[in-house]
Scaffold this active site. Structure first.
Site, PDB file in Angstrom:
ATOM      1  N   ASN A 118      -1.305   2.539  -1.870  1.00  0.00           N
ATOM      2  CA  ASN A 118      -0.429   3.691  -2.014  1.00  0.00           C
ATOM      3  C   ASN A 118      -0.693   4.736  -0.937  1.00  0.00           C
ATOM      4  OD1 ASN A 118       1.241   5.746  -2.971  1.00  0.00           O
ATOM      5  ND2 ASN A 118       0.812   5.285  -5.099  1.00  0.00           N
ATOM      6  N   ASP A 119      -1.671   5.593  -1.134  1.00  0.00           N
ATOM      7  CA  ASP A 119      -1.908   6.702  -0.204  1.00  0.00           C
ATOM      8  C   ASP A 119      -2.136   6.232   1.228  1.00  0.00           C
ATOM      9  OD1 ASP A 119      -1.709   8.514  -2.325  1.00  0.00           O
ATOM     10  OD2 ASP A 119      -3.879   8.500  -2.693  1.00  0.00           O
ATOM     11  N   VAL A 120      -2.753   5.076   1.424  1.00  0.00           N
ATOM     12  CA  VAL A 120      -3.099   4.599   2.766  1.00  0.00           C
ATOM     13  C   VAL A 120      -1.884   4.101   3.554  1.00  0.00           C
ATOM     14  CG1 VAL A 120      -5.478   4.063   2.110  1.00  0.00           C
ATOM     15  CG2 VAL A 120      -3.721   2.268   1.992  1.00  0.00           C
TER      16      VAL A 120
END
Length: 193
Positions: A118-120
């Site tokens: 997700n965030d990466v």
């Protein structure tokens, strides 16, 4: 290809629609790709789906598809988490690439297959003023097509919408990582190499 607009994320840029894709339609994209980059994340670890990811990669490689894994250094719950899981599943070491090795290759990638990361992968990191600003990310949005396997549009650790999910080149395969990868492998076998 059967893609439909089915869901929206929360307020802000994430309120744009997302495209959902079936496992069969995703398998067609993979079957006809020349280059596929697999991007593992916490969702792969939580589902213990590393063996299914490697089995799919092996099936694609057997079809002549160039396959690699793009590994963000902090994907998962600790640095090196994805490397450990993929090594356990016997992924070929030469297919494992880090952030700096992976990013230049995304523009020539037919399909970036994001598995619970997700965030990466959030393009919001390129803009100031949000919790992931300035964080190095995997440039999956530079691939020709992106397929994201994820159970929902839920947030990552940073607690914000992933703008990748609203990109017109992105299609969501809503599934547990293990079930989604198994469905892709089954769908792939329907297409003769």
């Amino acid at each position: 290809t059967g893609d439909t607009i089915t869901a929206t994320a929360g307020p802000g840029p994430g309120s744009l629609p997302v495209r959902e894709i079936t496992a069969d339609d995703a398998a067609i994209q993979l079957a006809y790709a020349t280059r596929v980059v697999i991007v593992p994340g916490y969702g792969l670890a939580a589902a213990q789906a590393q063996h299914e990811a490697v089995a799919l990669a092996q099936a694609l490689t057997a079809r002549g598809v160039e396959v690699s894994y793009a590994i963000h250094p902090v994907a998962g719950r600790m640095p090196g988490h994805m490397n450990v899981l993929l090594a356990e599943a016997n992924a070929p070491y030469e297919q494992l690439t880090d952030l700096e090795q992976s990013n230049p290759g995304f523009p020539r990638t037919d399909v970036a297959l994001v598995i619970g990361a997700n965030d990466v992968t959030n393009p919001a990191a390129r803009r100031p003023g949000n919790p992931v600003s300035g964080m190095p990310i995997l440039d999956v949005d530079h691939a020709k097509s992106v397929i994201v396997i994820k159970r929902s549009l839920g947030h990552g650790y940073a607690g914000i919408d992933n703008e990748l999910y609203n990109d017109p080149r992105t299609a969501m395969l809503f599934a547990d990582a293990k079930a989604g990868l198994s469905a892709l492998l089954a769908g792939l076998s329907a297409y003769a190499p």
